[in-house]
Enzyme design. Sequence first.
Site, PDB file in Angstrom:
ATOM      1  N   THR A 129     -26.794 -72.348-100.310  1.00 40.28           N
ATOM      2  CA  THR A 129     -26.738 -71.863-101.693  1.00 40.28           C
ATOM      3  C   THR A 129     -25.348 -71.964-102.317  1.00 40.28           C
ATOM      4  OG1 THR A 129     -26.337 -69.638-100.899  1.00 40.28           O
ATOM      5  CG2 THR A 129     -28.619 -70.187-101.397  1.00 40.28           C
TER       6      THR A 129
ATOM      7  N   SER B 175     -32.172 -67.606-100.583  1.00 39.72           N
ATOM      8  CA  SER B 175     -31.084 -66.680-100.300  1.00 39.72           C
ATOM      9  C   SER B 175     -30.062 -67.374 -99.424  1.00 39.72           C
ATOM     10  CB  SER B 175     -31.604 -65.446 -99.578  1.00 39.72           C
ATOM     11  OG  SER B 175     -31.971 -65.823 -98.263  1.00 39.72           O
ATOM     12  N   LYS B 176     -28.844 -66.819 -99.419  1.00 39.88           N
ATOM     13  CA  LYS B 176     -27.790 -67.529 -98.682  1.00 39.88           C
ATOM     14  C   LYS B 176     -28.039 -67.482 -97.179  1.00 39.88           C
ATOM     15  CE  LYS B 176     -24.468 -63.768 -98.834  1.00 39.88           C
ATOM     16  NZ  LYS B 176     -23.621 -63.148 -99.793  1.00 39.88           N
ATOM     17  N   ARG B 177     -28.879 -66.554 -96.753  1.00 38.64           N
ATOM     18  CA  ARG B 177     -29.166 -66.491 -95.321  1.00 38.64           C
ATOM     19  C   ARG B 177     -30.069 -67.639 -94.890  1.00 38.64           C
ATOM     20  NH1 ARG B 177     -31.222 -61.444 -95.527  1.00 38.64           N
ATOM     21  NH2 ARG B 177     -29.643 -60.983 -97.094  1.00 38.64           N
TER      22      ARG B 177
END
Length: 501
Positions: free
Chosen positions: A263, A257-259
């Site tokens: 990404t 995930s971008k967190r």
Amino acid sequence: MTNRCRIAPSPTGPLHIGTARTALYNYLFARRTGGTFILRLEDTDAARSSLEHERDILEGLHWLGLTWDEGPEVAGLPARGPFGPYRQMQRLPLYREAADRLLSQDRAYPCYCTPDELAADRHAQEQAHQPPHYVGRCATLSMDQRRQREAEGRKPAVRFRVGEGIVAFDDLIRGHVEIDTTALGGDLVIVRSDGTPLYHFTVVVDDAEMRITHVIRGEDHLSNTPKHILLFRALGADIPTFAHLPLILNADRTKMSKRKSQTAIEDYRNEGFVKEAIVNYLALLGWSPGTEEEIFGLDELAQRFDLERVHSAGAVFDRGRLEWLNGQWMRRLPDEELIERSMPFLFRSLDERAAAGGAIRTPTEADLHALLPMIRERLPLLSSIGDLIDFLFVDDVRVDAALLVPKRWDARTTTDAVADARRVIAEAGAVSFEADELEVALRQLAEERGWKAGDLFMAIRVAVTGRTATPPLFDTLVALGQERTLERLDRAAETLRSGVA
Ligand code: GLU
């Protein structure tokens, strides 16, 4: 019938690795089967969508070479294709018309439930340990009851009747899938009370209108598919074939995930990855050619790719493999191309050096042509070029005394070595300043003094470049020229003297 597939990004963030992979697989599927690849922007989430993200996504896909046959206007080019507009916000009347059709056939109904009522339902379900679902309060209202709610000033949402039964489909990647509609959370809101349509609805209306034959998308959408199939049926549309691509996972097998992970394609681009390596890597992130081969260009992929060889198990993102592929592709780039692509990175690192106060000589393409043979094999990333050769263009190389002393040596030995090397290099240069001669002379020096050649070369390398990793040492000295080499050795001697004192 020609295959028609699509990528349908929501412009709510920069181009994501997962979106790029989905776009690539759709593109390859279309090219391989002589089909049509469509780009549609799903921008109905007005609060989170932005033009900037739209641009980033379209530009990123272009950069990767994933051109679409039908899609919205982009970079001044008009929209292309017979099923436009290709931006959902420009298609609102179509959704309205489809919702009205479902309402008139009682496949959907107006729902007057207030947010408070729905929250209370959810709360009660939680207490009773039930999964959240719509209780069906408005499913069977009479005309009078509806009128009464309208009179209270309530604005209805539109809810789709999900019905009872099993929805089954054959996914090209996951095989036969069956889902009981009771697991779908009850009747589904397809248009909010403010009139805006929801994702499940717009995606189906568009896929039907645009005659999409194959929906190839991430596995995170698998649980949406039964809802979509019910909607396709209700709209009287053909149901496309589905193919759900495996999730992309971090090394610890959590969802990427971008967190938690890098990404954005743009970040890889800025780091100095080349598009060929990214495309090659994304192709292998879920698909395998069935052989040991690993290097594939876009055109070759378009001839070899098939959905049957996409696996269903999660695909772990392996940065090491991406880096390896990057090295492979950089080696394959023609000189001109490599120079053109790495120049901006070299300038970027020289700008940083200049900002830190080092005087700069501006590199030219001719400089890079001369240097390329000795650095080509040593570039893991386009951006590595700065670290490798910026010392040639910076006049004020300052080196730490500590860095100057090789691991197995002390300051005294290093001081002696720098002085001796200076003498040898000055003498060698008197004849001709060439790599072979420098090497013979310096190896001889190491032997005479009982030093390991590697230690001596490291001391010289650091003294003249300020770095421990450079192109081959003798080529480096030649590129620098005799005068600058000797100057730098003198400066290093001075540093050692003051460091030792
Ligand atoms: N807009 C959706 C997304 O970005 C597309 C879903 C689909 O391909 O059906 O995830």
